[in-house]
Design a protein around this motif. Structure first.
Motif, short mmCIF file in Angstrom:
data_model
loop_
_atom_site.label_atom_id
_atom_site.label_comp_id
_atom_site.label_asym_id
_atom_site.label_seq_id
_atom_site.Cartn_x
_atom_site.Cartn_y
_atom_site.Cartn_z
N ILE A 57 39.35 1.48 24.37
CA ILE A 57 38.37 0.59 23.76
C ILE A 57 38.43 -0.69 24.58
O ILE A 57 39.51 -1.24 24.80
CB ILE A 57 38.70 0.32 22.28
CG1 ILE A 57 38.64 1.62 21.47
CG2 ILE A 57 37.76 -0.74 21.71
CD1 ILE A 57 39.15 1.51 20.04
N ALA A 91 35.97 3.39 18.79
CA ALA A 91 35.48 3.22 20.17
C ALA A 91 33.96 3.30 20.21
O ALA A 91 33.30 2.49 20.88
CB ALA A 91 36.11 4.25 21.10
N SER A 95 33.47 -0.46 21.33
CA SER A 95 33.82 -0.55 22.74
C SER A 95 32.63 -1.02 23.57
O SER A 95 31.49 -0.61 23.34
CB SER A 95 34.31 0.79 23.27
OG SER A 95 34.70 0.66 24.63
N ALA A 101 32.05 4.69 25.70
CA ALA A 101 31.95 4.37 24.27
C ALA A 101 31.34 5.51 23.47
O ALA A 101 31.86 5.89 22.42
CB ALA A 101 31.14 3.09 24.07
N GLY A 105 35.41 6.76 23.66
CA GLY A 105 36.32 6.08 24.58
C GLY A 105 36.95 7.01 25.60
O GLY A 105 37.72 6.56 26.46
#
Length: 149
Positions: A57, A91, A95, A101, A105
């Motif tokens: 992340i 994530a 992220s 993402a 992630g």
């Protein structure tokens, strides 16, 4: 030519060269014990670079957030992960790495020399399934999860 066409024709011909390989001929000339094969195998795998599958992340710095704000945000996210929330779901939600993402992630498998040195050091310090403390790279602040070796 028309009246003597048979004189200008030659029979079809092919020139062939070949090598005949027989398994029996080769194996009669080579002997290898299980121990020798095992030693050779160990030498070969020692030359392979370990691959690690990471997820991360990322909270970027230098844009909307200052370094301190990004660090505070990644620490909040790390607390959520530590509290039991799903890493991949978080994530996808927060992220800022556009390449990973949407994949929760997941960065896939990679060997050494691929990632930022700080990121790589943190990744190689993890055991499978572990999540790192927040670390800083040239891209921003990360938390990393080791998915596989």
């Amino acid at each position: 030519y028309e009246t003597n066409a048979d004189r200008f024709r030659t029979p079809e011909q092919v020139i062939v060269e070949y090598v005949e390989l027989k398994k029996e001929s080769f194996f009669d000339q080579v002997e290898a014990s299980d121990e020798e094969l095992q030693d050779l195998y160990q030498q070969q795998i020692a030359n392979l670079d370990e691959q690690r599958r990471a997820a991360h992340i990322l909270i970027e710095t230098g844009g909307e957030l200052s370094d301190e704000e990004a660090k505070a945000k990644i620490e909040e996210i790390a607390a959520r992960v530590k509290g039991g929330e799903d890493f991949a779901a978080i994530a996808k939600e927060v992220s800022q790495d556009p390449g990973s993402a949407n994949e929760g992630g997941d960065l896939g498998f990679a060997g050494t020399g691929v990632y930022d040195p700080a990121f790589e050091d943190a990744l190689y310090a993890l055991n499978e399934g572990e999540v790192s403390a927040p670390i800083q790279s040239e891209f921003g602040w990360h938390i990393i999860k080791l998915l596989g070796v």
